[in-house]
Design a protein around this motif. Sequence first.
Motif, short mmCIF file in Angstrom:
data_model
loop_
_atom_site.label_atom_id
_atom_site.label_comp_id
_atom_site.label_asym_id
_atom_site.label_seq_id
_atom_site.Cartn_x
_atom_site.Cartn_y
_atom_site.Cartn_z
N PRO A 174 23.37 30.21 -2.56
CA PRO A 174 22.34 29.41 -3.23
C PRO A 174 22.96 28.31 -4.10
O PRO A 174 24.09 28.45 -4.55
CB PRO A 174 21.60 30.43 -4.10
CG PRO A 174 22.58 31.54 -4.31
CD PRO A 174 23.46 31.57 -3.10
N TYR A 175 22.22 27.22 -4.29
CA TYR A 175 22.69 26.16 -5.17
C TYR A 175 21.50 25.48 -5.83
O TYR A 175 20.36 25.58 -5.36
CB TYR A 175 23.54 25.14 -4.40
CG TYR A 175 22.80 24.33 -3.36
CD1 TYR A 175 22.16 23.14 -3.70
CD2 TYR A 175 22.74 24.75 -2.04
CE1 TYR A 175 21.48 22.39 -2.74
CE2 TYR A 175 22.07 24.02 -1.08
CZ TYR A 175 21.44 22.84 -1.44
OH TYR A 175 20.76 22.11 -0.49
N ASP A 176 21.76 24.81 -6.94
CA ASP A 176 20.72 24.08 -7.66
C ASP A 176 20.56 22.69 -7.05
O ASP A 176 21.54 21.95 -6.91
CB ASP A 176 21.07 23.96 -9.14
CG ASP A 176 21.12 25.31 -9.83
OD1 ASP A 176 20.32 26.18 -9.47
OD2 ASP A 176 21.98 25.50 -10.73
N TYR A 177 19.35 22.34 -6.70
CA TYR A 177 19.07 21.03 -6.11
C TYR A 177 19.14 19.95 -7.19
O TYR A 177 18.54 20.09 -8.26
CB TYR A 177 17.68 21.03 -5.47
CG TYR A 177 17.27 19.70 -4.88
CD1 TYR A 177 17.81 19.27 -3.67
CD2 TYR A 177 16.36 18.87 -5.53
CE1 TYR A 177 17.45 18.06 -3.12
CE2 TYR A 177 16.00 17.65 -4.99
CZ TYR A 177 16.55 17.25 -3.79
OH TYR A 177 16.18 16.04 -3.25
N ILE A 178 19.90 18.90 -6.94
CA ILE A 178 20.02 17.77 -7.86
C ILE A 178 19.31 16.58 -7.23
O ILE A 178 19.69 16.13 -6.14
CB ILE A 178 21.50 17.43 -8.15
CG1 ILE A 178 22.20 18.64 -8.77
CG2 ILE A 178 21.59 16.22 -9.09
CD1 ILE A 178 23.70 18.44 -8.98
N ASN A 179 18.31 16.06 -7.88
CA ASN A 179 17.47 15.02 -7.30
C ASN A 179 18.08 13.62 -7.51
O ASN A 179 17.56 12.79 -8.25
CB ASN A 179 16.06 15.07 -7.90
CG ASN A 179 15.09 14.16 -7.16
OD1 ASN A 179 15.30 13.85 -5.98
ND2 ASN A 179 14.04 13.73 -7.83
N VAL A 180 19.21 13.41 -6.85
CA VAL A 180 19.85 12.10 -6.86
C VAL A 180 20.60 11.96 -5.54
O VAL A 180 21.12 12.95 -5.02
CB VAL A 180 20.81 11.94 -8.06
CG1 VAL A 180 21.93 12.98 -8.01
CG2 VAL A 180 21.40 10.54 -8.11
N ARG A 181 20.60 10.76 -4.97
CA ARG A 181 21.25 10.58 -3.67
C ARG A 181 22.58 9.85 -3.80
O ARG A 181 22.65 8.75 -4.35
CB ARG A 181 20.35 9.79 -2.72
CG ARG A 181 21.07 9.45 -1.41
CD ARG A 181 20.19 8.84 -0.34
NE ARG A 181 21.00 8.36 0.76
CZ ARG A 181 21.57 9.12 1.69
NH1 ARG A 181 21.39 10.43 1.64
NH2 ARG A 181 22.31 8.61 2.66
N PHE A 182 23.62 10.48 -3.30
CA PHE A 182 24.93 9.85 -3.10
C PHE A 182 25.26 9.99 -1.61
O PHE A 182 25.28 11.11 -1.09
CB PHE A 182 26.02 10.56 -3.90
CG PHE A 182 26.07 10.24 -5.35
CD1 PHE A 182 26.65 9.06 -5.79
CD2 PHE A 182 25.55 11.11 -6.29
CE1 PHE A 182 26.72 8.77 -7.15
CE2 PHE A 182 25.60 10.83 -7.63
CZ PHE A 182 26.19 9.65 -8.08
N PRO A 183 25.52 8.90 -0.89
CA PRO A 183 26.02 9.07 0.48
C PRO A 183 27.39 9.73 0.44
O PRO A 183 28.15 9.58 -0.51
CB PRO A 183 26.11 7.64 0.99
CG PRO A 183 26.25 6.79 -0.22
CD PRO A 183 25.47 7.48 -1.29
N GLY A 184 27.69 10.50 1.48
CA GLY A 184 29.01 11.12 1.58
C GLY A 184 29.15 12.50 1.00
O GLY A 184 30.24 13.09 1.06
#
Length: 277
Positions: A209-219
């Motif tokens: 499981p992991y915490d979803y971070i609402n930011v987009r970084f390509p790669g």
Amino acid sequence: MDKNKDILLINDLPGVGKVALSAMMPIVSSMGFRVHNLPTAIVSNTLDYGLFEILDMSEYMKKTIGIWDELGFKFDAICTGFINSDEQVGLIEKIISDNKENDPLVMVDPIMGDDGNLYLGLSKNVVKNMREMCALADIVTPNFTEASFILYDEMKKDELDSHEIKEYIDEFRKLGSKSVVITSVKNKESGNYSIEGYSYSEDEYFSVPYDYINVRFPGTGDVFSGVMVGKVLEGKTLKEACKIASDFVRKAMEKDEKIVVDKRKGMNIEDNLQFLK
């Protein structure tokens, strides 16, 4: 721990942006391995900008592989990412066959989409190519969008229950993939996000499981794959390697979310290598 290994990364090379080879090479080399590369395409910048130029490198790949044969270069791990043509699938199959005596670890990251869609400018032919690549993989690492397109040619669902997660994993195993790692799965029962996988060597299904971070970084997928394969080569189990890679991506995103102004360029890879210590 034997770090005397030659790792071949096969992926695209961006002019601007820390994705693909630009992201993976500093990560894997910082872990002490000898890192080599074979670009499938030269890309002007990350596709997030909407305007880009892509140069297919199939002819270069073909000539390079011929030279490597003559020189006797061998690799202990072969990691593939973006594939730009049907021909490149055959070229990669040849590299794997040429290195058979080394029994290389083959990791396939079927880079082609995210957030329910294929990446800008890619045709559905890339799905067929990635399906073929999965048959070559000791470890395959699609995100949920890529897994859905490879298995079903579309995004059938936005989230999965426990039975469906196992079904997705087993379908990859039927394609020929030994170990399977599906990132960014949203669990229908809990509402939480996780990495779901199966380890061939341990013969076990696992969930990280992991915490979803609402930011987009390509790669971020390239970063995850780079850390994960390095840790597997260090002797970690696949589940342990996924947990370490997930934690690295989270720490890097949390730091860079505050300081990177143009996130389309990707994360500050070199500055984030501190989190691998």
